[in-house]
Design an enzyme around this catalytic site. Structure first.
Site, mmCIF file in Angstrom:
data_model
loop_
_atom_site.group_PDB
_atom_site.id
_atom_site.type_symbol
_atom_site.label_atom_id
_atom_site.label_comp_id
_atom_site.label_asym_id
_atom_site.label_seq_id
_atom_site.Cartn_x
_atom_site.Cartn_y
_atom_site.Cartn_z
ATOM 1 N N ARG A 13 -29.441 -24.932 -6.373
ATOM 2 C CA ARG A 13 -29.004 -23.890 -5.434
ATOM 3 C C ARG A 13 -29.915 -22.667 -5.383
ATOM 4 O O ARG A 13 -29.781 -21.839 -4.485
ATOM 5 C CB ARG A 13 -27.562 -23.466 -5.770
ATOM 6 C CG ARG A 13 -26.536 -24.435 -5.206
ATOM 7 C CD ARG A 13 -25.136 -23.932 -5.475
ATOM 8 N NE ARG A 13 -24.683 -24.278 -6.815
ATOM 9 C CZ ARG A 13 -23.647 -23.698 -7.425
ATOM 10 N NH1 ARG A 13 -22.986 -22.723 -6.817
ATOM 11 N NH2 ARG A 13 -23.276 -24.079 -8.625
ATOM 12 N N LYS A 347 -57.883 6.224 -14.751
ATOM 13 C CA LYS A 347 -57.924 4.918 -15.408
ATOM 14 C C LYS A 347 -58.792 4.977 -16.649
ATOM 15 O O LYS A 347 -59.902 5.503 -16.579
ATOM 16 C CB LYS A 347 -58.482 3.873 -14.444
ATOM 17 C CG LYS A 347 -58.433 2.463 -14.995
ATOM 18 C CD LYS A 347 -59.638 1.630 -14.617
ATOM 19 C CE LYS A 347 -60.872 2.055 -15.404
ATOM 20 N NZ LYS A 347 -62.034 1.177 -15.221
#
Ligand code: UD1
Ligand code: CA
Length: 454
Positions: A13, A347
């Site tokens: 399902r 970063k």
């Protein structure tokens, strides 16, 4: 103790190419949650019963202490347990869990384990308003458990019983082996029902302890995307309740998503629409504005994260201001009172106390000292197309707007870079360095005019 986790079913399902138990609830594959909980119980020897999607499951657990048992054909829950016997350890107690019942809590399992360790059968049951679909618990007039009847095998009177079997049980291992060997599949579904061992326990005078979980959602299974989403919301509301009980202010407990572990000191406030992933730690008085995503981040006391900021694998010091619209990427380490403004990306860079980059900048592979001011539009040119290089900016530097720092390059203590500089060599201490075409004005210069059409 042996802990069997049944996860061989297909999950039709879900309409997915992925095995059902690998779909997430609260940011983790359902079966991973069950494994994590199982690991918190003492002396856990985990056996995962796999069938459909066996390869994907082996891959998920390749570096974890999990044993596998293959159930090639799904002939019922009793058969699944039988398939696990060869992979089980030599432990006196066996606990049965389910890969698609992800939110079971260790605290609720303990009474079952305790019952099994004194030779009893521990059965987790639940009283439900609508018991449709579940096995029903049969008791005698004195309240003693006699057995379980599956809905498909039940009489109308039995179907009216609203105490249901959750499927979770703990059993003395030697009994489990005996009883499983005696299972028959002469029932409505032609399956070997694990639930039939309950009547066998009763017949063998083994006391049966029925215990209930602390919360009903702990035993809720997932069979469809709709049930997955519903359980997700239930879990998130529970997380929100726990956070509020610890003194966290949530603008709306229905608009919070914790997909991992969120640790908060007192007086943290969180606005709507925020997502926390992995392990996030927020210090005292931290405020997180609306629609932020924080993933594996630690933020020290007093810091404000403003709206729409995205932080991942980063550390932020105390009393800093991040955002709105800031992005901290892996390896960003910011000190105290650092300001990172809108459209600034950081970063793999360290930025020390009281330094600021308030607008439109890229700081990658850099080490920035204290009290540095990074002007708008500044970029560290860290990548030459093949390798990454580092930019070092020492204390008290002032970087004018629209500067490019072509790494590897160092800006020495107290230096000033004029706006528009493209820095390719180190800038000396305390001096002004500027690289810029000289400004010229042509007196008497005329703008061209349009030639009239003939
Ligand atoms: C089972 C119980 C029922 C209980 C219900 C709770 C039995 C016979 N019935 O019914 O009393 O109320 O759970 O949800 O145990 N599985 C395997 N191999 C199999 C069969 C099942 O691994 O051969 C796994 C499935 O992947 C699933 C779980 O066991 O995770 C339960 O199986 P399912 O067929 O859904 O059991 P129910 O019929 O719902
Ligand atoms: Ca079934």
């Amino acid at each position: 103790m042996n802990i069997l986790i049944l996860a061989a079913g297909k999950g039709t399902r879900m309409k997915s190419g992925k095995p059902k138990v690998l779909h997430p609830v609260g940011g983790l594959p359902m079966v991973q949650r069950v494994v994590n909980t199982a690991n918190t119980l003492q002396a856990a020897h985990l056996v995962l019963v796999i069938g459909h999607g066996a390869e994907a499951l082996k891959h998920q657990f390749q570096s974890q202490a999990v044993h596998f048992a293959l159930q090639a054909e799904q002939l019922g829950t009793g058969h699944a347990v039988q398939c696990a016997f060869q992979a089980m350890g030599d432990h006196p107690v066996t606990l049965v869990l389910y890969g698609d019942v992800p939110l079971i809590q260790a605290q609720s399992l303990q009474p079952l384990v305790d019952a099994a360790s004194i030779g009893q059968l521990g059965l987790m049951t639940l009283h439900m308003g609508n018991p449709t679909g579940y096995g029903r618990i049969l008791r005698d007039p004195t309240g003693q458990v006699l057995g379980i009847v599956e809905e498909k095998d039940a009489t109308p009177q039995q179907r009216a019983i609203n105490e249901v079997n959750t499927g979770i049980l703990a059993c003395p291992t030697h009994r489990l082996r005996q009883w499983i060997a005696r299972l028959k599949n002469n029932n409505a579904q032609g399956e070997y029902y694990l639930t039939d061992i309950v009547a066998m326990a009763h017949a063998d005078d083994v006391p049966i302890q029925a215990v209930q979980p602390q919360y009903a959602w702990e035993v809720t299974g997932v069979n469809s995307r709709a049930q997955q989403a519903e359980l997700e919301r239930t879990w998130q509301l529970h997380q929100a309740d726990l956070l509020m009980a610890q003194g966290v202010q949530l603008a709306d407990p229905a608009r919070l998503d914790v997909r991992g572990q969120l640790e908060c000191a007192p007086d943290v406030s969180i606005d709507v629409g925020c997502i926390f992933e992995g392990h996030v730690q927020l210090g005292e008085g931290v405020s997180v504005g609306p629609y932020c995503v924080l993933s594996n981040v630690s933020v020290a006391a007093g810091t404000r994260i403003e709206a729409y900021s995205h932080l991942s694998d980063a550390q932020v010091g105390a009393n800093a201001v991040i955002g709105p619209y800031a992005r901290l990427r892996p390896g960003a380490k910011l000190g105290d009172e650092v300001h990172i403004g809108n459209f600034v990306e950081v970063k793999n860079a360290t930025i020390a106390n009281q330094s600021k980059a308030n607008h439109l900048a890229y700081i990658g592979d850099a080490t920035i000292g204290q009290r540095v001011n990074v002007g708008a539009g500044t970029i560290t040119c860290n990548y030459d197309g093949a390798n990454k290089h580092r930019t070092i900016i020492e204390d008290d530097v002032f970087i004018g707007s629209d500067t490019q720092l072509v790494a590897p390059v160092t800006v020495k203590r107290g230096a000033t870079l004029g706006a528009g500089t493209t820095l390719t060599k180190d800038a000396p201490e305390a001096a002004l360095t500027v690289s810029r075409a000289k400004q010229v004005t042509s007196e008497g210069w005329k703008r061209p005019v349009k030639t009239p059409k003939k």
